[in-house]
Motif scaffolding. Structure first.
Motif, PDB file in Angstrom:
ATOM      1  N   VAL A  12      11.343   7.899   5.895  1.00  0.00           N
ATOM      2  CA  VAL A  12      11.742   6.297   5.924  1.00  0.00           C
ATOM      3  C   VAL A  12      11.065   5.880   4.669  1.00  0.00           C
ATOM      4  N   MET A  13       9.761   6.257   4.101  1.00  0.00           N
ATOM      5  CA  MET A  13       9.438   5.587   2.874  1.00  0.00           C
ATOM      6  C   MET A  13      10.519   6.151   1.669  1.00  0.00           C
ATOM      7  N   ALA A  14      10.889   7.200   1.624  1.00  0.00           N
ATOM      8  CA  ALA A  14      12.009   7.623   0.463  1.00  0.00           C
ATOM      9  C   ALA A  14      13.341   6.914   0.684  1.00  0.00           C
ATOM     10  N   THR A  15      13.488   6.485   1.807  1.00  0.00           N
ATOM     11  CA  THR A  15      14.776   5.665   2.097  1.00  0.00           C
ATOM     12  C   THR A  15      14.771   4.247   1.497  1.00  0.00           C
ATOM     13  N   TYR A  16      13.589   3.510   1.756  1.00  0.00           N
ATOM     14  CA  TYR A  16      13.413   2.332   1.331  1.00  0.00           C
ATOM     15  C   TYR A  16      13.235   2.517  -0.307  1.00  0.00           C
ATOM     16  N   LEU A  17      12.575   3.482  -0.713  1.00  0.00           N
ATOM     17  CA  LEU A  17      12.261   3.357  -2.170  1.00  0.00           C
ATOM     18  C   LEU A  17      13.647   3.317  -3.107  1.00  0.00           C
ATOM     19  N   GLU A  18      14.305   4.571  -2.398  1.00  0.00           N
ATOM     20  CA  GLU A  18      15.679   4.468  -3.029  1.00  0.00           C
ATOM     21  C   GLU A  18      16.604   3.349  -2.940  1.00  0.00           C
ATOM     22  N   ARG A  19      16.664   2.854  -1.919  1.00  0.00           N
ATOM     23  CA  ARG A  19      17.133   1.350  -1.998  1.00  0.00           C
ATOM     24  C   ARG A  19      16.549   0.424  -2.767  1.00  0.00           C
ATOM     25  N   GLY A  20      15.336   0.385  -3.443  1.00  0.00           N
ATOM     26  CA  GLY A  20      14.471  -0.402  -4.312  1.00  0.00           C
ATOM     27  C   GLY A  20      14.855   0.163  -5.831  1.00  0.00           C
ATOM     28  N   GLY A  21      15.644   1.170  -5.749  1.00  0.00           N
ATOM     29  CA  GLY A  21      16.184   1.669  -7.159  1.00  0.00           C
ATOM     30  C   GLY A  21      15.319   2.923  -7.577  1.00  0.00           C
ATOM     31  N   PRO A  98      -0.909   1.938  10.172  1.00  0.00           N
ATOM     32  CA  PRO A  98       0.488   1.829   9.717  1.00  0.00           C
ATOM     33  C   PRO A  98       0.514   0.507   8.709  1.00  0.00           C
ATOM     34  N   PHE A  99       1.686   0.883   7.922  1.00  0.00           N
ATOM     35  CA  PHE A  99       1.922  -0.161   7.016  1.00  0.00           C
ATOM     36  C   PHE A  99       3.417  -0.554   6.983  1.00  0.00           C
ATOM     37  N   SER A 100       3.766  -1.672   6.234  1.00  0.00           N
ATOM     38  CA  SER A 100       5.144  -1.823   6.048  1.00  0.00           C
ATOM     39  C   SER A 100       5.556  -1.150   4.782  1.00  0.00           C
ATOM     40  N   PRO A 101       6.884  -0.647   4.823  1.00  0.00           N
ATOM     41  CA  PRO A 101       7.459  -0.041   3.611  1.00  0.00           C
ATOM     42  C   PRO A 101       7.709  -1.225   2.662  1.00  0.00           C
ATOM     43  N   ARG A 102       8.063  -2.420   3.187  1.00  0.00           N
ATOM     44  CA  ARG A 102       8.117  -3.298   2.206  1.00  0.00           C
ATOM     45  C   ARG A 102       6.796  -3.643   1.336  1.00  0.00           C
ATOM     46  N   GLU A 103       5.809  -3.438   2.054  1.00  0.00           N
ATOM     47  CA  GLU A 103       4.336  -3.651   1.308  1.00  0.00           C
ATOM     48  C   GLU A 103       4.232  -2.801   0.359  1.00  0.00           C
ATOM     49  N   LEU A 104       4.617  -1.392   0.656  1.00  0.00           N
ATOM     50  CA  LEU A 104       4.456  -0.357  -0.141  1.00  0.00           C
ATOM     51  C   LEU A 104       5.208  -0.525  -1.401  1.00  0.00           C
ATOM     52  N   ARG A 107       3.473  -3.213  -3.810  1.00  0.00           N
ATOM     53  CA  ARG A 107       2.521  -2.737  -4.334  1.00  0.00           C
ATOM     54  C   ARG A 107       2.978  -1.657  -5.664  1.00  0.00           C
ATOM     55  N   ILE A 108       3.910  -1.209  -5.263  1.00  0.00           N
ATOM     56  CA  ILE A 108       4.646   0.071  -6.438  1.00  0.00           C
ATOM     57  C   ILE A 108       5.020  -0.840  -7.737  1.00  0.00           C
ATOM     58  N   GLN A 109       5.982  -1.899  -7.224  1.00  0.00           N
ATOM     59  CA  GLN A 109       6.433  -2.935  -8.058  1.00  0.00           C
ATOM     60  C   GLN A 109       5.347  -3.534  -9.026  1.00  0.00           C
ATOM     61  N   ALA A 110       4.386  -4.074  -8.400  1.00  0.00           N
ATOM     62  CA  ALA A 110       3.483  -4.833  -9.063  1.00  0.00           C
ATOM     63  C   ALA A 110       2.568  -4.153  -9.999  1.00  0.00           C
ATOM     64  N   MET A 111       2.515  -2.765  -9.524  1.00  0.00           N
ATOM     65  CA  MET A 111       1.745  -1.747 -10.876  1.00  0.00           C
ATOM     66  C   MET A 111       2.511  -1.548 -11.885  1.00  0.00           C
ATOM     67  N   LEU A 112       3.958  -1.237 -11.449  1.00  0.00           N
ATOM     68  CA  LEU A 112       4.852  -0.851 -12.716  1.00  0.00           C
ATOM     69  C   LEU A 112       5.275  -2.203 -13.665  1.00  0.00           C
ATOM     70  N   ARG A 113       4.923  -3.458 -13.158  1.00  0.00           N
ATOM     71  CA  ARG A 113       5.012  -4.732 -13.860  1.00  0.00           C
ATOM     72  C   ARG A 113       3.783  -5.187 -14.565  1.00  0.00           C
ATOM     73  N   SER A 186       1.475 -10.695  -8.109  1.00  0.00           N
ATOM     74  CA  SER A 186       2.205 -10.391  -6.831  1.00  0.00           C
ATOM     75  C   SER A 186       1.236  -9.382  -5.993  1.00  0.00           C
ATOM     76  N   TRP A 187       0.333  -8.837  -6.514  1.00  0.00           N
ATOM     77  CA  TRP A 187      -0.636  -7.848  -5.811  1.00  0.00           C
ATOM     78  C   TRP A 187      -0.803  -8.311  -4.514  1.00  0.00           C
ATOM     79  N   ILE A 188      -0.825  -7.603  -3.248  1.00  0.00           N
ATOM     80  CA  ILE A 188      -1.416  -8.026  -2.055  1.00  0.00           C
ATOM     81  C   ILE A 188      -2.446  -6.884  -1.637  1.00  0.00           C
TER      82      ILE A 188
END
Length: 229
Positions: A12-21, A98-104, A107-113, A186-188
């Motif tokens: 599930v995490m991989a699928t969401y991350l791949e959709r996020g590019g 449990p966490f939301s894949p969107r939250e993950l 978080r990753i996008q915020a770190m990379l930015r 944008s960090w949460i």
């Protein structure tokens, strides 16, 4: 790189991350995680705490010997000890299941930015290259730190916190201001994450938390640099 032994969750995490590019590598245990990280050289590692063969704490410790990838620790145990231990070996952030894949992804996008300090973004020829605070020397451009001419190995997050504080040594930064400057606006998450990184930074610098030679605590407000030249 996603390191998670629960295969459905990893998928599930991989699928969401791949959709996020993102390009995603999935690994299911700790030993393979270390070996794969050497081959893949990931920008971000999403690392479960409870892994077979080698737990997430030890994986993170070994990663830090050769990789400066951002590490997001996943844990099903929300108690503070696990969080503090995980971050003390070099994790940059954590999420409790449990966490939301969107939250993950956020978080990753915020770190990379993450923004860098202004001196890293716009080099000024006349500006001094090093920032000196007593025995502590910081090279923002080279991202290097020395205490008494001995190099100190910091994670990317630890360096970014130190660089932010040292850029304006007379300014007291609140947790929220450090979060915005280092993790991004944008960090949460829990702002006390700052305290954990400050504590680990102090240990590496040989700083005394009670006196705060380099990183001083301003009670009720936040943190500032000390021991200026």
């Amino acid at each position: 790189m996603v390191v998670e032994d629960e295969r459905p969750l990893a998928t599930v995490m991989a699928t969401y991350l791949e959709r996020g590019g993102f390009d995603v590598t999935i690994v299911y245990d700790g030993i393979d995680a270390v070996e794969s990280a050497r081959r893949v050289d990931p920008d971000v590692v999403v690392l479960d705490l409870g892994l077979p063969r080698l737990d997430g704490i030890e994986v993170c410790r070994r990663l830090r010997t050769f990789s400066d990838a951002y590490v997001v620790m996943l844990t099903a145990r929300a108690d503070e000890v696990d969080t503090l231990v995980g971050l003390s070996v070099g994790a940059d952030d954590y999420i409790t299941k449990p966490f939301s894949p969107r939250e993950l992804i956020a978080r990753i996008q915020a770190m990379l930015r993450r923004p860098r300090t202004s001196s890293e973004l716009t080099a000024v020829p006349t500006a001094p290259r090093h920032r000196v605070f007593g025995p502590l020397t910081i090279d923002p451009a080279g991202r290097e730190v020395w205490v008494d001419d001995v190099p100190i190995a910091l994670t990317r997050t630890e360096f970014d916190v130190l660089a932010t504080l040292s850029e304006r040594p007379n300014v007291v930064f609140s947790r929220a201001q450090l979060i915005s400057a280092v993790w991004g606006p944008s960090w949460i998450g829990d702002e006390h994450l700052v305290d954990v990184h400050i504590g680990h930074l102090r240990r590496k610098l040989g700083d005394d938390a009670t006196r705060g030679v380099y990183v001083r605590t301003v009670r009720g407000v936040g943190y500032r640099m000390g021991a200026g030249q």
